[in-house]
Design an enzyme around this catalytic site. Sequence first.
Site, short mmCIF file in Angstrom:
data_model
loop_
_atom_site.label_atom_id
_atom_site.label_comp_id
_atom_site.label_asym_id
_atom_site.label_seq_id
_atom_site.Cartn_x
_atom_site.Cartn_y
_atom_site.Cartn_z
N GLN A 1 11.35 93.71 17.23
CA GLN A 1 11.35 93.07 18.55
C GLN A 1 12.63 92.27 18.82
OE1 GLN A 1 7.66 90.83 17.52
NE2 GLN A 1 8.59 89.16 18.67
N HIS B 1 1.32 76.87 17.63
CA HIS B 1 0.61 77.84 16.79
C HIS B 1 -0.73 77.27 16.32
CE1 HIS B 1 4.96 78.99 15.83
NE2 HIS B 1 4.48 80.11 16.33
N SER C 1 8.54 75.37 20.25
CA SER C 1 9.02 76.70 19.89
C SER C 1 9.70 76.61 18.52
CB SER C 1 10.04 77.19 20.93
OG SER C 1 10.77 78.29 20.42
N SER C 2 9.54 77.65 17.73
CA SER C 2 10.22 77.68 16.43
C SER C 2 11.72 77.59 16.64
CB SER C 2 9.87 78.96 15.67
OG SER C 2 8.48 79.11 15.59
N GLN D 1 4.55 88.24 27.66
CA GLN D 1 3.97 88.88 26.47
C GLN D 1 2.45 89.00 26.62
OE1 GLN D 1 5.23 88.25 22.21
NE2 GLN D 1 3.49 86.87 22.25
N LEU E 1 5.52 77.43 11.68
CA LEU E 1 4.42 76.99 12.54
C LEU E 1 4.63 75.58 13.09
CD1 LEU E 1 1.28 78.32 10.60
CD2 LEU E 1 2.68 79.50 12.30
P1 AMP Z 1 5.79 83.15 17.77
O1 AMP Z 1 5.59 82.72 16.38
O2 AMP Z 1 6.83 82.37 18.50
O3 AMP Z 1 5.94 84.64 17.92
O4 AMP Z 1 4.46 82.79 18.54
C1 AMP Z 1 3.21 83.18 18.05
C2 AMP Z 1 2.15 82.83 19.07
O5 AMP Z 1 2.17 81.43 19.32
C3 AMP Z 1 2.38 83.53 20.43
O6 AMP Z 1 1.13 83.92 20.97
C4 AMP Z 1 3.02 82.43 21.24
O7 AMP Z 1 2.83 82.56 22.63
C5 AMP Z 1 2.29 81.21 20.71
N1 AMP Z 1 3.04 79.99 20.98
C6 AMP Z 1 4.36 79.76 20.71
N2 AMP Z 1 4.73 78.54 21.15
C7 AMP Z 1 3.62 77.99 21.71
C8 AMP Z 1 3.35 76.75 22.36
N3 AMP Z 1 4.29 75.82 22.52
N4 AMP Z 1 2.10 76.52 22.82
C9 AMP Z 1 1.12 77.47 22.67
N5 AMP Z 1 1.32 78.65 22.07
C10 AMP Z 1 2.54 78.92 21.60
#
Ligand code: AMP
Length: 295
Positions: free
Chosen positions: A61, A37, A185-186, A153, A33
């Site tokens: 996925q 997130h 981003s992770s 998405q 996270l």
């Molecule tokens: P993930 O863990 O990357 O699958 O992302 C989980 C959720 O967090 C998804 O709805 C992503 O679009 C959202 N998310 C990921 N990065 C960001 C960000 N930088 N800002 C806002 N939401 C994000």
Amino acid sequence: MKLIAKSAEMQSISESHRLAGKKIAVVPTMGYLHEGHISLIKKAKELADVVITTLFVNPTQFAPNEDFEKYPRSPERDYNLAQENGSDYLFNPATEEMYPGGFHSAINMTGITDKFEGEKRHNHFNGVATVVAKLFNITKPHIAVFGQKDYQQTLAIYQLVRDFLFDLKVVVAPTIRENDGLAMSSRNVYLSSAEREKAGVIYKSLSDALLVIEKGENRRKIINAVLHNTLRSVHEIKIDYASAADADTLEEPDVFLPGEHVILVIAVYLGKTRLIDNALITIPNDPHIKKHYFV
Ligand code: AMP
């Protein structure tokens, strides 16, 4: 915050909250996270009585050549972050819990998912749709919160909810960025420090394209050229796609009309790391009037 690993337990907890008249929001994540997130968890807390964060790195996925194995994981840190930011439950199932022996169903999406990410990442959205449908059935939410960061998405989720009549509201929250504009981003952890210094160019290319649109440019070829030119200023970048498209349909007309919503979508490799980003803008009626946009 309660940690739940079993679907049946999560379902019965959600059911009892529903019977008590509580509003449930779910925030699906793959963990590791970050502030992006966390912003979704906070949004969920604003909108609902009970927040369920889900943590599951979903194998279906990822294509076989992708980063499923090395995807960053930190479940304990995630637990603490989710708890500190108002989540009431962390649903963290094992892979066998989500895909037990004998699991043979999958959702097959077409249309909005055929282009961009769907074209480059074979079966990606089918995997997303299948796991999200399962998570909806497990957590029984009234609200599901997703990030604009994964713009295509969000379109896929809207489609899924419409097609399968999921009785819930989808909420999309804005992209959270680092100081230089890089979308959190992770996967940013994969970047070397030299690559990280250059990664701001993705946001710069979006900003450059937004600026020319704001000034009256509405020809897709020219807008795309701006995206590409800025990205190309960093030699280590390999463009997977970078294009302007209709924000609702992802169609790519030659010219966008005033009032149309346009999404700028980018996927690049920086070294070995694949990064995506996007920005939304409305084509101005009068090029001299600045329009609101957000990235
Ligand atoms: P993930 O863990 O990357 O699958 O992302 C989980 C959720 O967090 C998804 O709805 C992503 O679009 C959202 N998310 C990921 N990065 C960001 C960000 N930088 N800002 C806002 N939401 C994000």
